[in-house]
Design a protein around this motif. Structure first.
Motif, PDB file in Angstrom:
ATOM      1  N   SER A   1       8.156   3.228   4.736  1.00 36.42           N
ATOM      2  CA  SER A   1       7.327   2.217   5.391  1.00 36.42           C
ATOM      3  C   SER A   1       5.867   2.622   5.400  1.00 36.42           C
ATOM      4  O   SER A   1       5.508   3.800   5.303  1.00 36.42           O
ATOM      5  CB  SER A   1       7.791   1.987   6.840  1.00 36.42           C
ATOM      6  N   ASN A   2       5.022   1.594   5.526  1.00 38.84           N
ATOM      7  CA  ASN A   2       3.620   1.764   5.898  1.00 38.84           C
ATOM      8  C   ASN A   2       3.331   0.819   7.057  1.00 38.84           C
ATOM      9  O   ASN A   2       4.251   0.341   7.718  1.00 38.84           O
ATOM     10  CB  ASN A   2       2.685   1.527   4.701  1.00 38.84           C
ATOM     11  N   SER A   3       2.090   0.527   7.329  1.00 41.19           N
ATOM     12  CA  SER A   3       1.746  -0.280   8.498  1.00 41.19           C
ATOM     13  C   SER A   3       2.092  -1.753   8.338  1.00 41.19           C
ATOM     14  O   SER A   3       2.095  -2.495   9.328  1.00 41.19           O
ATOM     15  CB  SER A   3       0.254  -0.144   8.805  1.00 41.19           C
ATOM     16  N   LYS A   4       2.396  -2.210   7.113  1.00 38.69           N
ATOM     17  CA  LYS A   4       2.639  -3.631   6.890  1.00 38.69           C
ATOM     18  C   LYS A   4       3.980  -3.933   6.234  1.00 38.69           C
ATOM     19  O   LYS A   4       4.524  -5.016   6.434  1.00 38.69           O
ATOM     20  CB  LYS A   4       1.522  -4.227   6.021  1.00 38.69           C
TER      21      LYS A   4
ATOM     22  N   GLU B   1       0.832  -1.192   0.000  1.00 35.76           N
ATOM     23  CA  GLU B   1       0.000   0.000   0.000  1.00 35.76           C
ATOM     24  C   GLU B   1       0.874   1.253   0.000  1.00 35.76           C
ATOM     25  O   GLU B   1       2.111   1.179   0.019  1.00 35.76           O
ATOM     26  CB  GLU B   1      -0.929  -0.017   1.218  1.00 35.76           C
ATOM     27  N   GLY B   2       0.235   2.401  -0.003  1.00 38.71           N
ATOM     28  CA  GLY B   2       0.967   3.658  -0.002  1.00 38.71           C
ATOM     29  C   GLY B   2       1.794   3.836   1.249  1.00 38.71           C
ATOM     30  O   GLY B   2       1.481   3.290   2.321  1.00 38.71           O
ATOM     31  N   VAL B   3       2.881   4.600   1.148  1.00 44.82           N
ATOM     32  CA  VAL B   3       3.822   4.768   2.253  1.00 44.82           C
ATOM     33  C   VAL B   3       3.515   6.057   3.004  1.00 44.82           C
ATOM     34  O   VAL B   3       3.078   7.053   2.419  1.00 44.82           O
ATOM     35  CB  VAL B   3       5.268   4.765   1.745  1.00 44.82           C
ATOM     36  N   ALA B   4       3.746   6.008   4.318  1.00 41.47           N
ATOM     37  CA  ALA B   4       3.422   7.156   5.158  1.00 41.47           C
ATOM     38  C   ALA B   4       4.556   7.539   6.097  1.00 41.47           C
ATOM     39  O   ALA B   4       4.405   8.484   6.871  1.00 41.47           O
ATOM     40  CB  ALA B   4       2.159   6.878   5.987  1.00 41.47           C
ATOM     41  N   GLU B   5       5.687   6.839   6.021  1.00 40.83           N
ATOM     42  CA  GLU B   5       6.802   7.133   6.922  1.00 40.83           C
ATOM     43  C   GLU B   5       8.114   7.035   6.157  1.00 40.83           C
ATOM     44  O   GLU B   5       8.283   6.166   5.290  1.00 40.83           O
ATOM     45  CB  GLU B   5       6.819   6.167   8.111  1.00 40.83           C
ATOM     46  N   LEU B   6       9.035   7.920   6.492  1.00 34.72           N
ATOM     47  CA  LEU B   6      10.323   7.983   5.806  1.00 34.72           C
ATOM     48  C   LEU B   6      11.416   8.221   6.836  1.00 34.72           C
ATOM     49  O   LEU B   6      11.292   9.087   7.703  1.00 34.72           O
ATOM     50  CB  LEU B   6      10.283   9.104   4.765  1.00 34.72           C
ATOM     51  N   LYS B   7      12.505   7.435   6.748  1.00 31.83           N
ATOM     52  CA  LYS B   7      13.646   7.580   7.657  1.00 31.83           C
ATOM     53  C   LYS B   7      14.938   7.472   6.863  1.00 31.83           C
ATOM     54  O   LYS B   7      15.170   6.480   6.177  1.00 31.83           O
ATOM     55  CB  LYS B   7      13.625   6.504   8.746  1.00 31.83           C
TER      56      LYS B   7
END
Length: 490
Positions: free
Chosen positions: A454-457, A437-443
């Motif tokens: 990353s996303n939740s999965k 799915e779409g990504v919502a976090e970046l590090k």
């Protein structure tokens, strides 16, 4: 692989990995050599340069992972399940060693490392007690009534050389700042003047702590290690106050973002305000602050029916591609949303994100009442360098630790990058193929050059390599584009 060309003479190559199953996202070690992902019943530690598995640890006790973090010395990795009240600790070097913390009836609402990497801090439910567990002596210490943000992601309790740790507690109706040594012996106890302390952060250059009050009060204080108040500031009263405080990488400046859509920057040597950054609703021609700013607007790339048909036949999901387009016209008007006083919940207004670049020259900011726009401020020239306007709200943004390069995601299948040379949009292949799915976090990797998305999965590793068209150029970052340059080229 994906090749992206910046305006000018620079181009970058982006290599994306296959999606990695990870319910708790991906986290980097502080040294940057390791990356950890967790998908119960296993925890995987990867070599960040080769993306090879270094170690696999069992974690069948947990069905859900709420926190995954390396120790400051990168030798241990911790994962926690808040509902189960269990913290598991593993050693990368001695893989037979195991650690387990059972929080019991007090529950688990947060977990963090101490600076020496040999103590684990767990926060009980409702912030009743902070428990300090020693991995070396197996002893336990308690701090009553800590603030709930003590173990929040992004909060660092230890100072620059990891010799002291700070905890803010509530005692007799007042906030108190406690300074502890590495073995968690109390060094200094200071009563704060805040009504309800909402955060604290160490200076990166010397031993002092900046604390700020809750959103109901505008108050920022800086306290030295011996408890002296070096700085006490309040911009106004009877309005919503401070949203966040960030030190510059050198520790010379302190940026205070607030609910009035402003960032106030203070010099830590004389504690005077040297600049006030205001996020205006319009960019006018001739404005000395924004006249040289390049405005990039995300636009959809026209697609062919064949592309969509091929994507569906291959079992994927077709996502509309997009790109940045520079806008030359002025004025530009921005649609700030106004909060509805009849609705309950969190007030979405003010500067919610404000991050310094690694070099300390730029500040990237995003207002909560205009989440589709990212402002990039050139602190050296006290001007707006660029503005990035997106179709969806920005979920996460972070600077490359080594270069003035900003990465951000909006919850879809695009990775957005900005440098002083320009801005580009790269598509994440795994998302466009329907594998995640779409990504919502970046590090960013602490060593730079790689991003964990990353996303939740799932999580994806993206490696970025710079390729110069003209190697004889000493530095492409000196060729900083401005609005006048783009107009003359056209």
């Amino acid at each position: 692989s994906l090749l992206l060309i910046f305006p000018g003479t620079s181009q970058i190559k982006m290599n994306f990995s296959s999606p990695l199953s990870s319910g708790g996202g991906a986290t980097w070690s502080s040294c940057g050599h390791l990356m950890a992902t967790c998908s119960p019943p296993r925890l995987s530690v990867w070599d960040s340069s080769k993306l090879e598995v270094v170690a696999v640890f069992p974690c069948q006790e947990l069905t859900q992972v709420d926190r995954l973090v390396f120790s400051p010395d990168s030798q241990l990795v911790l994962l926690a399940g808040f509902k189960a009240g269990i913290v598991l600790i593993f050693s990368v070097e001695e893989q037979e060693w195991r650690g387990r913390v059972q929080c019991g009836a007090g529950g688990l609402a947060g977990v963090a490392w101490s600076g020496d990497s040999r103590h684990v801090l767990t926060l009980g439910e409702w912030g009743v007690v902070l428990t300090v567990w020693s991995l070396a002596s197996k002893s336990v210490q308690y701090v009553k009534n800590p603030r709930m943000w003590t173990t929040a992601p992004g909060t660092v309790l230890y100072n620059r050389d990891r010799t002291y740790s700070m905890v803010v507690e509530r005692r007799e109706g007042k906030d108190c700042l406690n300074i502890f040594s590495t073995d968690w012996q109390l060094v200094r106890h200071t009563v704060l003047d805040t009504e309800d302390c909402a955060g604290a952060v160490w200076s990166p250059s010397r031993d002092c702590v900046a604390v700020w009050d809750s959103s109901l009060y505008y108050r920022v204080q800086v306290l030295s290690l011996d408890g002296r108040c070096e700085f006490d500031y309040s911009a106004y009263e009877h309005q919503l106050g401070v949203k966040g405080v960030r030190w510059s990488p050198s520790g010379q400046f302190l940026a205070v973002s607030s609910y009035d859509n402003k960032i106030r920057i203070f010099c830590s040597q004389f504690w005077t305000m040297i600049h006030e950054v205001e996020h205006n609703a319009a960019l006018h021609e001739g404005d000395p602050v924004s006249c040289r700013a390049v405005v990039y607007q995300e636009e959809e790339v026209p697609s062919q029916d064949l592309d969509a048909r091929l994507a569906l036949e291959l079992g994927g999901v077709y996502l509309q591609q997009s790109k940045y387009n520079a806008i030359e016209e002025r004025p530009i008007y921005l649609d700030f949303t106004k909060p509805d006083p009849r609705k309950s919940g969190t007030v979405k207004i003010g500067v919610g994100l404000a991050e310094w670049s690694g070099c300390g020259r730029y500040i990237a900011s995003r207002c909560d009442n205009l989440q589709t726009v990212v402002w990039i401020w050139d602190f050296e020239n006290l001007q707006l360098a660029a503005m990035l306007v997106h179709k969806e709200g920005v979920k996460s943004l972070e600077w490359d630790p080594l270069l003035p390069r900003l990465g951000l995601v909006t919850g879809g299948g695009g990775l957005y990058l900005w440098t002083p040379l320009g801005a580009v949009v790269g598509r994440i292949p795994s998302v466009h193929r329907g594998e995640m799915e779409g990504v919502a976090e970046l590090k960013w990797n602490p060593r730079g050059g790689a991003i964990a998305i990353s996303n939740s999965k799932h999580s994806v590793l993206c490696k970025i390599s710079d390729q110069k068209k003209r190697e004889e150029e000493e530095s492409d970052l000196d060729l900083e584009p401005s609005r006048e340059d783009s107009q003359s080229n056209s």
